[in-house]
Design a protein around this motif. Structure first.
Motif, PDB file in Angstrom:
ATOM      1  N   SER A 196      -1.696  -5.952  10.352  1.00  0.00           N
ATOM      2  CA  SER A 196      -0.915  -4.705  10.386  1.00  0.00           C
ATOM      3  C   SER A 196       0.335  -4.814   9.529  1.00  0.00           C
ATOM      4  CB  SER A 196      -0.531  -4.378  11.842  1.00  0.00           C
ATOM      5  OG  SER A 196       0.251  -5.438  12.363  1.00  0.00           O
ATOM      6  N   ASP A 197       0.981  -5.996   9.560  1.00  0.00           N
ATOM      7  CA  ASP A 197       2.166  -6.174   8.695  1.00  0.00           C
ATOM      8  C   ASP A 197       1.753  -6.186   7.237  1.00  0.00           C
ATOM      9  OD1 ASP A 197       3.687  -6.294  10.926  1.00  0.00           O
ATOM     10  OD2 ASP A 197       3.757  -8.493  11.026  1.00  0.00           O
ATOM     11  N   PHE A 198       0.564  -6.740   6.983  1.00  0.00           N
ATOM     12  CA  PHE A 198       0.055  -6.766   5.602  1.00  0.00           C
ATOM     13  C   PHE A 198      -0.094  -5.331   5.064  1.00  0.00           C
ATOM     14  CE2 PHE A 198      -3.539  -6.617   2.668  1.00  0.00           C
ATOM     15  CZ  PHE A 198      -3.169  -7.569   1.708  1.00  0.00           C
ATOM     16  N   ILE A 199      -0.683  -4.457   5.897  1.00  0.00           N
ATOM     17  CA  ILE A 199      -0.884  -3.063   5.463  1.00  0.00           C
ATOM     18  C   ILE A 199       0.468  -2.350   5.322  1.00  0.00           C
ATOM     19  CG2 ILE A 199      -1.891  -0.845   6.091  1.00  0.00           C
ATOM     20  CD1 ILE A 199      -3.916  -2.912   5.177  1.00  0.00           C
ATOM     21  N   ASP A 200       1.370  -2.597   6.299  1.00  0.00           N
ATOM     22  CA  ASP A 200       2.679  -1.915   6.267  1.00  0.00           C
ATOM     23  C   ASP A 200       3.473  -2.255   5.014  1.00  0.00           C
ATOM     24  OD1 ASP A 200       2.084  -0.752   8.649  1.00  0.00           O
ATOM     25  OD2 ASP A 200       3.202  -2.198   9.889  1.00  0.00           O
ATOM     26  N   GLN A 201       3.330  -3.523   4.520  1.00  0.00           N
ATOM     27  CA  GLN A 201       4.101  -3.911   3.314  1.00  0.00           C
ATOM     28  C   GLN A 201       3.365  -3.547   2.038  1.00  0.00           C
ATOM     29  OE1 GLN A 201       5.858  -7.765   3.234  1.00  0.00           O
ATOM     30  NE2 GLN A 201       6.308  -7.804   5.463  1.00  0.00           N
ATOM     31  N   LEU A 202       2.047  -3.452   2.121  1.00  0.00           N
ATOM     32  CA  LEU A 202       1.277  -3.135   0.916  1.00  0.00           C
ATOM     33  C   LEU A 202       1.424  -1.662   0.525  1.00  0.00           C
ATOM     34  CD1 LEU A 202      -0.792  -3.935  -1.261  1.00  0.00           C
ATOM     35  CD2 LEU A 202      -2.611  -3.450   0.414  1.00  0.00           C
ATOM     36  N   ILE A 203       1.444  -0.759   1.531  1.00  0.00           N
ATOM     37  CA  ILE A 203       1.456   0.692   1.235  1.00  0.00           C
ATOM     38  C   ILE A 203       2.687   1.108   0.452  1.00  0.00           C
ATOM     39  CG2 ILE A 203       1.603   2.963   2.320  1.00  0.00           C
ATOM     40  CD1 ILE A 203      -0.314   1.924   4.458  1.00  0.00           C
ATOM     41  N   PRO A 204       3.926   0.707   0.837  1.00  0.00           N
ATOM     42  CA  PRO A 204       5.103   1.126   0.039  1.00  0.00           C
ATOM     43  C   PRO A 204       5.029   0.626  -1.405  1.00  0.00           C
ATOM     44  CG  PRO A 204       5.785   0.303   2.186  1.00  0.00           C
ATOM     45  CD  PRO A 204       4.369  -0.030   2.054  1.00  0.00           C
ATOM     46  N   VAL A 205       4.474  -0.614  -1.607  1.00  0.00           N
ATOM     47  CA  VAL A 205       4.384  -1.149  -2.977  1.00  0.00           C
ATOM     48  C   VAL A 205       3.425  -0.310  -3.794  1.00  0.00           C
ATOM     49  CG1 VAL A 205       3.711  -3.161  -4.348  1.00  0.00           C
ATOM     50  CG2 VAL A 205       5.001  -3.467  -2.216  1.00  0.00           C
ATOM     51  N   LEU A 206       2.282   0.082  -3.182  1.00  0.00           N
ATOM     52  CA  LEU A 206       1.316   0.932  -3.894  1.00  0.00           C
ATOM     53  C   LEU A 206       1.927   2.283  -4.236  1.00  0.00           C
ATOM     54  CD1 LEU A 206      -1.928   0.167  -1.842  1.00  0.00           C
ATOM     55  CD2 LEU A 206      -1.361  -0.637  -4.149  1.00  0.00           C
TER      56      LEU A 206
END
Length: 777
Positions: free
Chosen positions: A25-35
């Motif tokens: 879940s933390d992986f997705i939370d940090q990946l989305i803003p970068v995308l």
């Protein structure tokens, strides 16, 4: 405020942070803003390059580890191969053991089969025994249900049938192979007939209860009326102890709070007890049967039929207590309505407020129609007041059960207008009789007790204190005035009697009372008095004028009485009676009539003067007519007109003297008088002097004597030796200013110097040119 979006200058550090996150879940939370940042800034290629670079670096690390630790990897593979070989050997041993166990099992199975056969026989015996016990339970439950029906415990019987179905019948019927299936099926088919029996028995009991309720409705209403009267008595007692509580009516919040400790249960008391058990039982039974809608419809239809049977075809509004069908009707309606409200309170699912209100409105409309039809035969105000009292008690009782009474309150207006009409008719006859049978003489009072009674009922204030009066005495008004005052007070009291006990339109009472009182005083008192002004009897006219004066004052007092007695809901401001102005204006009519009669008498007396205009001798005393005239004026002022106010007497004197002077002056001016000698002038002068002397002895003589100025100056002119002064403007204004400029020459022309009727032309010659000077010839 929205949070500021994060941006990255270098995606390499961002990729490291994403890969090192501890959870998905933390992986997705940090990946989305970068995308989002890469897409928004158009640097998607840069982000892909950073990710590819990170992957290449990880692959390089893996190759480096494989090259530096190769021997340890090969050792691990060898150990795994050894473990696999040992597993295969162990499997072979297990297969051998399985074959040995199967051989032992076949022998055990044969022994078990023998045991199973034995147990099957035993189980069959047990099943038959259980089936018999279960059948006995079913039959016991059936017998119990029928016993409850016979004992009229219908709800218990229905519950027993329901338990029989749920516990025994339904499970058995669902299993077609059950031993009690046929028995259960037979009993199940008989249950609807049992339920119908219960339903019919319950309805029989309910109909019996409804019949008893209908029969006791009137008595129940009578008890409810008794309770309301007790509440009214307690409210009056509290109002006597604390007048402030008198402002609060029955069923008001304050009255209900004070009456909480003395609550009276209409449905459960020493006189009547209403048991709703049959109704509750029938309701529960039909709810259990799922027939609540049908039961509600049947119950509503039954109550409507009972309502129709309750209402008679007519009511008798007689005053006979033993045959008071109106009270019976109101008590029956009240009892019926109380049962309906009690039913709503105890079984709201059975009766709705709308249904009960429809029945209530229907009963009220029918009752109003019946009463209205019988009202045409009512011609007694006291009876109508009693009818209103019964309806008021009915309203107060049913209002305490939260019924709408607006229809009945409005109907009270119809009763009030009828009551006002009857009162007005009765008092109209009373006033007519009082006025027509009056003797029109000042009222004689024989003692202090009579005086006190008259003053108490009349609007009259004596200038002297009662202890200063000498009895017998005479009051200025005639007997009709206090009698009318008594009737007026009774009229007021009886009007307000109607609004004393629950009447929601007090402002209408105030306005109707004012109009009715105005009409009675104007039509039956004032106009009747005015009609009697045609009388030729001066004393009667004077008494009418005095009565009018007192009635005017009574009207002023009545206006104040009406202001004090009117309801707080009525409009403020003064109360004005038209009759006040009627009495005031007709006082002038009476005064004119007095003037007419006095002047008519003066005319008659002056017409008897019979002056000899050529008399040969001078008179030695005033003429008989003049002496009679002064005696007449003196007598009427001292007797007939004695009771009149001073200003009116002075006005009558003023008018009478003015009229007498004009009448006397008209005597020598008559066309029948051709000549006048000095002796005739002396006779007139003596009469005028007698009249002046009479006036000089009167009150306010200076003002009254002005009426004689013209007559006196005319006589002085006729007796003057120098008639030419009259034709000198300055002298005439001083000595003969009141003498008419046209009448003076006429009289001088008629005047002769001789005594005999055959006067010489020489004597007449000096006056021959008088007429020509004023254009009379």
């Amino acid at each position: 405020m929205p949070r500021k979006v994060q941006t990255w200058d270098d995606y390499d550090s961002a990729v490291d942070q994403i890969i090192l996150t501890p959870s998905d879940s933390d992986f997705i939370d940090q990946l989305i803003p970068v995308l989002k940042d890469a897409t928004a800034s158009g640097r998607t290629a840069t982000l892909v390059q950073s990710l590819s670079q990170y992957a290449e670096e990880r692959e390089g690390d893996i190759e480096r580890i494989g090259l530096t630790q190769h021997e340890e990897f090969l050792g691990s593979v060898s150990q795994l191969q050894t473990i696999r070989e040992e597993t295969v050997a162990l499997t072979a041993e297990i297969l051998d053991l399985n074959q040995s166990i199967q051989a032992s099992t076949e022998k055990l199975a044969e022994q078990k089969q023998a045991l199973v056969d034995t147990r099957r026989v035993r189980q069959n015996i047990t099943d038959v025994s259980d089936a018999l016990r279960e059948s006995l339970k079913i039959m016991h439950a059936v017998n119990n249900a029928h016993d409850l029906i016979r004992k009229k415990k219908y709800y218990g019987a229905l519950k027993s049938l329901e338990d029989l179905q749920n516990e025994y019948l339904v499970p058995i019927i669902q299993n077609k192979y059950a031993t009690q299936y046929r028995l259960a099926d037979l009993i199940q088919k008989s249950i609807p007939a049992s339920r119908k029996t219960i339903s019919e028995a319950v309805m029989t009991d309910l109909n019996t209860w409804l019949y008893r309720i209908r029969e006791t409705s009137q008595f129940l209403g009578e008890v409810a009326f008794f309770g309301t009267r007790q509440r009214l008595d307690r409210q009056r007692e509290r109002a006597e102890q604390n007048p402030y509580l008198g402002h609060f009516k029955l069923n008001s919040a304050i009255e209900l709070v004070f009456d909480e400790s003395d609550e009276f249960d209409v449905l459960d008391n020493e006189e009547v007890q209403v048991d709703f058990t049959p109704l509750h039982e029938a309701l529960h039974i039909h709810e259990a049967l799922g027939q609540i809608d049908k039961f509600r419809a049947e119950y509503g239809a039954t109550r409507r039929q009972q309502k129709d049977l309750l209402m008679p075809s007519s009511v008798n509004l007689s005053s006979d207590e033993e045959d008071n069908s109106l009270r019976d009707l109101l008590e029956q309606i009240t009892g019926f309505a109380v049962i309906e409200k009690a039913t709503i309170q105890r079984a709201p699912q059975l009766r709705s407020t709308v249904e009960v209100d429809e029945l209530w409105d229907s009963m009220c409309q029918t009752a109003i129609r019946l009463i209205s039809r019988s009202l045409t035969d009512v011609d007694n105000a006291e009876l109508l007041l009693k009818i209103k009292g019964d309806i008021a008690l009915f309203i107060q009782t049913t209002e305490s059960w939260n019924y709408s009474v607006s229809m009945l309150n409005n109907f009270q207006l119809t009763l009030f207008y009828k009551y006002a009409e009857l009162l007005k008719r009765r008092f109209s006859d009373d006033f007519q009789e009082i006025v027509s049978t009056d003797d029109y003489m000042p009222m004689q009072i024989n003692n202090a007790e009579e005086y006190e009674k008259v003053v108490k009922v009349s609007w009259y204030t004596e200038e002297k204190a009662p202890e200063e009066l000498t009895f017998p005495c005479v009051l200025p008004f005639s007997q009709m005035y206090p009698l009318c005052c008594i009737d007026i007070r009774n009229f007021l009291n009886q009007f307000y009697f109607f609004s004393n006990d629950h009447f929601q339109h007090p402002n209408i009472v105030d306005e109707t009372l004012r109009k009715s009182l105005d009409e009675l005083l104007t039509e039956k008192v004032c106009r009747t008095l005015v009609e009697r002004l045609n009388s030729q009897y001066l004393g009667q006219i004077v008494q009418i004028l005095i009565n009018l004066e007192h009635f005017e004052e009574a009207c002023h007092q009545l206006e104040q009485e009406l202001i004090r007695a009117r309801s707080s809901t009525s409009a403020g401001g003064p109360v004005s009676l038209k009759s006040t102005e009627e009495f005031r204006s007709n006082k002038k009519t009476a005064e004119k009539r007095i003037f007419e009669l006095v002047n008519s008498k003066i005319d008659d007396l002056v017409d008897t003067s019979d002056y000899n205009w050529m008399t040969p001798s001078k008179p030695t005393e005033p003429s008989n007519y003049m002496q009679t005239l002064t005696r007449y004026l003196e007598n009427i002022m001292g007797s007939t007109l004695l009771g009149l106010p001073r200003e009116i007497k002075e006005l009558i004197y003023f008018d009478a003297l003015s009229h007498a002077a004009n009448k006397i002056l008209a005597l020598p001016l008559s066309s029948d008088v051709k000549k006048i000698n000095a002796n005739a002038v002396a006779a007139m002068a003596m009469d005028v002097q007698h009249l002046s002397a009479f006036v000089a002895n009167l009150e306010n003589a200076p003002m009254l004597e002005q009426n004689l100025d013209e007559l006196q100056q005319t006589i002085a002119l006729m007796q003057s030796d120098n008639h030419d002064e009259f034709f000198d403007i300055s002298t005439r204004n001083k000595k003969y200013g009141r003498v008419d400029a046209m009448n003076g020459p006429i009289l001088l022309e008629k005047l002769t110097l001789g005594i005999e009727s055959t006067t010489t032309s020489r004597a007449a010659a000096p006056l021959a040119n008088f007429g020509s000077r004023f254009g009379l010839r």
